[in-house]
Design an enzyme around this catalytic site. Structure first.
Site, short mmCIF file in Angstrom:
data_model
loop_
_atom_site.label_atom_id
_atom_site.label_comp_id
_atom_site.label_asym_id
_atom_site.label_seq_id
_atom_site.Cartn_x
_atom_site.Cartn_y
_atom_site.Cartn_z
N ARG A 71 -50.20 -9.45 -54.91
CA ARG A 71 -50.36 -9.85 -53.75
C ARG A 71 -49.41 -10.61 -52.84
O ARG A 71 -48.94 -10.29 -51.92
CB ARG A 71 -51.82 -10.34 -53.45
CG ARG A 71 -52.83 -9.34 -52.54
CD ARG A 71 -54.08 -10.13 -52.33
NE ARG A 71 -55.11 -9.47 -52.81
CZ ARG A 71 -55.70 -8.25 -52.29
NH1 ARG A 71 -55.39 -7.58 -51.32
NH2 ARG A 71 -56.46 -7.64 -53.09
N MET A 96 -56.15 -3.12 -43.83
CA MET A 96 -57.21 -3.11 -44.92
C MET A 96 -56.66 -3.62 -45.93
O MET A 96 -57.07 -3.07 -47.15
CB MET A 96 -57.81 -1.54 -45.10
CG MET A 96 -58.61 -0.93 -43.76
SD MET A 96 -59.39 -1.94 -42.92
CE MET A 96 -61.25 -1.53 -43.13
N ILE A 98 -56.69 -7.50 -48.12
CA ILE A 98 -57.00 -9.00 -47.82
C ILE A 98 -55.79 -10.02 -48.21
O ILE A 98 -54.87 -9.45 -48.89
CB ILE A 98 -58.02 -9.28 -49.13
CG1 ILE A 98 -59.41 -8.43 -48.74
CG2 ILE A 98 -58.23 -10.77 -49.41
CD1 ILE A 98 -60.48 -8.63 -49.77
N LEU A 99 -55.86 -10.86 -47.02
CA LEU A 99 -54.42 -11.59 -47.27
C LEU A 99 -54.89 -13.01 -47.87
O LEU A 99 -55.75 -13.44 -47.54
CB LEU A 99 -54.26 -11.69 -45.63
CG LEU A 99 -53.77 -10.70 -45.09
CD1 LEU A 99 -53.77 -10.97 -43.62
CD2 LEU A 99 -52.38 -9.92 -45.27
N HIS A 115 -62.83 -7.30 -35.69
CA HIS A 115 -63.63 -6.99 -36.73
C HIS A 115 -65.00 -6.54 -35.93
O HIS A 115 -65.51 -6.93 -34.94
CB HIS A 115 -63.94 -8.50 -37.42
CG HIS A 115 -65.20 -8.14 -38.57
ND1 HIS A 115 -64.68 -7.26 -39.81
CD2 HIS A 115 -66.49 -8.17 -38.66
CE1 HIS A 115 -65.94 -7.18 -40.44
NE2 HIS A 115 -66.74 -7.79 -39.98
N ASP A 151 -62.73 -12.53 -42.85
CA ASP A 151 -63.34 -12.21 -41.69
C ASP A 151 -63.85 -13.60 -40.85
O ASP A 151 -65.19 -13.55 -40.47
CB ASP A 151 -64.60 -11.07 -41.68
CG ASP A 151 -64.11 -9.70 -41.78
OD1 ASP A 151 -62.79 -9.52 -41.41
OD2 ASP A 151 -64.49 -8.81 -42.78
C1 GAR Z 1 -61.77 -1.05 -36.37
O1 GAR Z 1 -62.97 -0.47 -36.27
C2 GAR Z 1 -61.62 -2.23 -36.92
O2 GAR Z 1 -62.31 -3.27 -36.22
C3 GAR Z 1 -61.74 -2.00 -38.37
O3 GAR Z 1 -61.01 -1.13 -38.59
C4 GAR Z 1 -61.00 -0.27 -37.50
C5 GAR Z 1 -59.77 0.36 -37.46
O4 GAR Z 1 -59.57 1.23 -36.40
N1 GAR Z 1 -61.48 -3.25 -39.01
C6 GAR Z 1 -61.94 -4.12 -40.02
O5 GAR Z 1 -63.05 -3.58 -40.37
C7 GAR Z 1 -61.33 -5.24 -40.49
N2 GAR Z 1 -62.39 -6.03 -41.14
P1 GAR Z 1 -58.40 1.86 -35.63
O6 GAR Z 1 -57.36 2.08 -36.76
O7 GAR Z 1 -58.72 3.03 -35.23
O8 GAR Z 1 -57.90 0.59 -34.71
#
Ligand code: GAR
Length: 219
Positions: A71, A96, A98-99, A115, A151
């Site tokens: 990472r 997606m 984790i940082l 989120h 988060d």
């Molecule tokens: C979104 O719903 C965002 O809130 C979620 O991924 C989706 C991406 O959609 N993020 C997480 O769950 C991060 N914890 P998109 O590529 O259409 O913007």
């Protein structure tokens, strides 16, 4: 590269389709928006977010996490790319990965995440399923400043949606996503315009205690 657009540069990190990215691109196309989207960076070669960047004339970069031993070295490459493009703020829009703490600290108060829950409820994955299983009648989404814990971080803006009879994970997800597209650009505007003050885990927005909360205004 010189850029006539003097607004602060925002890099958007995404791993997939990038509908939130699109909402940010669309909002920043208004010259009155206080920042510009200057880079789209993904860890997934071929992700659709790159097509969205290209269509908008925004540079796209791929830093594939599978090319790095761990990472920290992956994140060092991400960080270098962000700085190469002059990014001053970072938006995590469905990124997606984790940082680690080091990366998060380097972008302290300059990195936002969206989120799909009303944080602090339902950190992590499967938020819509968990809201349905819990029998919640209200669900929603949150934009927050990023801290090392998953988060977690000072909350800026939240939007509520109702959970309706007969909802499935999919219908609820779509209702929440439509609100994500509203609050992410608004939260980015607040931060880049210097309207968010942070003190510990608390925010003040235009001097008022945060987060701002939008209630449901219909589909
Ligand atoms: C979104 O719903 C965002 O809130 C979620 O991924 C989706 C991406 O959609 N993020 C997480 O769950 C991060 N914890 P998109 O590529 O259409 O913007």
């Amino acid at each position: 590269m010189t850029n006539a657009d003097q607004r602060p540069c925002v890099a958007v990190l995404a791993s997939g389709g990038g509908t939130n990215l699109q909402a940010l691109i669309d909002a920043a196309q208004d010259p009155a928006f206080p920042a510009r989207i200057g880079l789209v960076l993904t860890n997934m070669p071929g992700a659709y977010c790159l097509d969205r960047a290209k269509a908008a004339g925004i540079p796209g970069a791929v830093v594939d996490h599978r090319d790095y031993a761990d990472r920290p070295t992956f994140e060092a490459a991400v960080d270098l790319t962000l700085r190469d493009y002059g990014a001053e703020f970072v938006c995590l829009a469905g990124f997606m990965r984790i940082l680690t703490e080091g990366f998060v600290r380097a972008w302290h108060d300059r990195m936002l995440n969206i989120h799909p829950s009303l944080l602090p409820k339902y950190k992590g994955l499967h938020t819509h399923r968990r809201a349905l299983e819990a029998g919640d009648d209200v669900h929603g989404c949150t934009v927050h400043l990023v801290r090392p814990e998953l988060d977690d971080g000072p909350l800026i803006l939240q939007a509520e949606v109702p959970v309706l009879p007969g909802d499935t994970e999919e219908t609820l997800q779509q209702r929440v996503l439509s609100r994500e597209h509203v609050i992410f650009p608004q939260a980015l505007a607040l931060v880049t315009a210097g309207r968010v003050e942070v003190s510990g885990s608390e925010t003040r927005i235009d001097g008022e205690p945060g987060p701002l909360r939008l209630s449901w205004a219909g589909e």
